[in-house]
Design an enzyme around this catalytic site. Structure first.
Site, PDB file in Angstrom:
ATOM      1  N   GLY A 293      -8.453 -52.532 -45.385  1.00 24.34           N
ATOM      2  CA  GLY A 293      -9.009 -53.178 -44.202  1.00 24.34           C
ATOM      3  C   GLY A 293      -7.980 -53.453 -43.123  1.00 24.34           C
ATOM      4  O   GLY A 293      -8.262 -54.196 -42.177  1.00 24.34           O
TER       5      GLY A 293
ATOM      6  N   ALA B 242      -1.834 -44.151 -31.698  1.00 16.85           N
ATOM      7  CA  ALA B 242      -2.256 -43.481 -32.928  1.00 16.85           C
ATOM      8  C   ALA B 242      -1.171 -42.500 -33.361  1.00 16.85           C
ATOM      9  O   ALA B 242      -0.688 -41.710 -32.550  1.00 16.85           O
ATOM     10  CB  ALA B 242      -3.569 -42.743 -32.687  1.00 16.85           C
TER      11      ALA B 242
ATOM     12  N   HIS C 231     -12.271 -42.878 -36.221  1.00 18.89           N
ATOM     13  CA  HIS C 231     -11.463 -43.994 -35.720  1.00 18.89           C
ATOM     14  C   HIS C 231     -11.581 -44.119 -34.207  1.00 18.89           C
ATOM     15  O   HIS C 231     -11.670 -45.227 -33.671  1.00 18.89           O
ATOM     16  CB  HIS C 231      -9.993 -43.826 -36.116  1.00 18.89           C
ATOM     17  CG  HIS C 231      -9.686 -44.306 -37.488  1.00 18.89           C
ATOM     18  ND1 HIS C 231      -9.575 -45.638 -37.803  1.00 18.89           N
ATOM     19  CD2 HIS C 231      -9.442 -43.628 -38.640  1.00 18.89           C
ATOM     20  CE1 HIS C 231      -9.291 -45.769 -39.093  1.00 18.89           C
ATOM     21  NE2 HIS C 231      -9.214 -44.565 -39.621  1.00 18.89           N
ATOM     22  N   ARG C 232     -11.584 -42.986 -33.513  1.00 17.35           N
ATOM     23  CA  ARG C 232     -11.749 -43.022 -32.044  1.00 17.35           C
ATOM     24  C   ARG C 232     -13.080 -43.673 -31.677  1.00 17.35           C
ATOM     25  O   ARG C 232     -13.143 -44.472 -30.738  1.00 17.35           O
ATOM     26  CB  ARG C 232     -11.718 -41.605 -31.479  1.00 17.35           C
ATOM     27  CG  ARG C 232     -10.348 -41.026 -31.328  1.00 17.35           C
ATOM     28  CD  ARG C 232     -10.435 -39.650 -30.666  1.00 17.35           C
ATOM     29  NE  ARG C 232      -9.153 -38.992 -30.702  1.00 17.35           N
ATOM     30  CZ  ARG C 232      -8.983 -37.722 -31.012  1.00 17.35           C
ATOM     31  NH1 ARG C 232     -10.012 -36.950 -31.300  1.00 17.35           N
ATOM     32  NH2 ARG C 232      -7.769 -37.199 -31.016  1.00 17.35           N
TER      33      ARG C 232
END
Length: 182
Positions: free
Chosen positions: A15, A36, A52-53
């Site tokens: 997490g 990133a 993720h984007r």
């Protein structure tokens, strides 16, 4: 933000990234630069990057830089109010994999140390708040091959350097944050 430098560690799928993004999103008016470090080396990794984007707020700026974090962040203008780096785990891996084979451990240590020093200097000279994510890889078995051991040792050293420089250190376990420092 309560802390200028927050360092978030944890295992895979603990997490870390979600918590880091939650902290950044809690600053709704902050100009956020998401840095990133992942590279799409295969279809599965490309899908992870795309996911993720999609999770990030659309008003955040994104800088994709797999190796030279300090140089790329320093060049970004104007300086953002908050910089979220996700993650040092892939960054150290990318640095190692950028070296010619067979891998020279002294060259690898020199490169990682130099890039870490540059990142720490970048953090120290920046006016931005920072959230930095990394995996804790020292809790498992000793890797059975030299590259794995070198990677574990180098990332462990990077993590120690960033934790020492951070105002706040959070360790994530099963999506739960445990404050280690700050």
């Amino acid at each position: 933000m309560a802390s200028r430098v927050t360092f978030i560690l944890g295992g895979a799928r603990s997490g870390k990234s979600r918590y880091a993004q939650h902290l950044a999103a809690a600053q709704p008016h902050a100009q956020v630069l998401f840095v990133a470090t992942a590279e799409a080396s295969d279809d599965e990794m490309a899908a992870r990057i795309a996911a993720h984007r999609a999770e990030r707020p659309s008003h955040w700026h994104t800088l994709e830089e797999p190796r030279h974090l300090a140089a790329a962040i320093t060049a970004w203008q104007p300086e953002p109010e908050l910089i979220l780096v996700d993650c040092l785990t892939l960054w150290v891996s990318n640095l190692l994999l950028s070296l010619p084979e067979p891998l020279d451990s002294t060259a690898a240590e020199t490169l990682v140390q130099a890039e870490t020093e540059a990142l720490l200097k970048c953090i120290q000279t920046s006016r931005a708040a920072w959230i930095i994510v990394s995996n804790e890889v020292g809790l498992g078995l000793v890797p059975p091959y030299p590259l794995g051991r070198l990677y574990r040792d180098l990332l462990g050293n990077v993590n120690q350097r960033l934790a020492a420089a951070a105002d706040e250190v959070i360790f994530m376990v099963a999506g739960l944050p445990m404050r280690l420092k700050g």
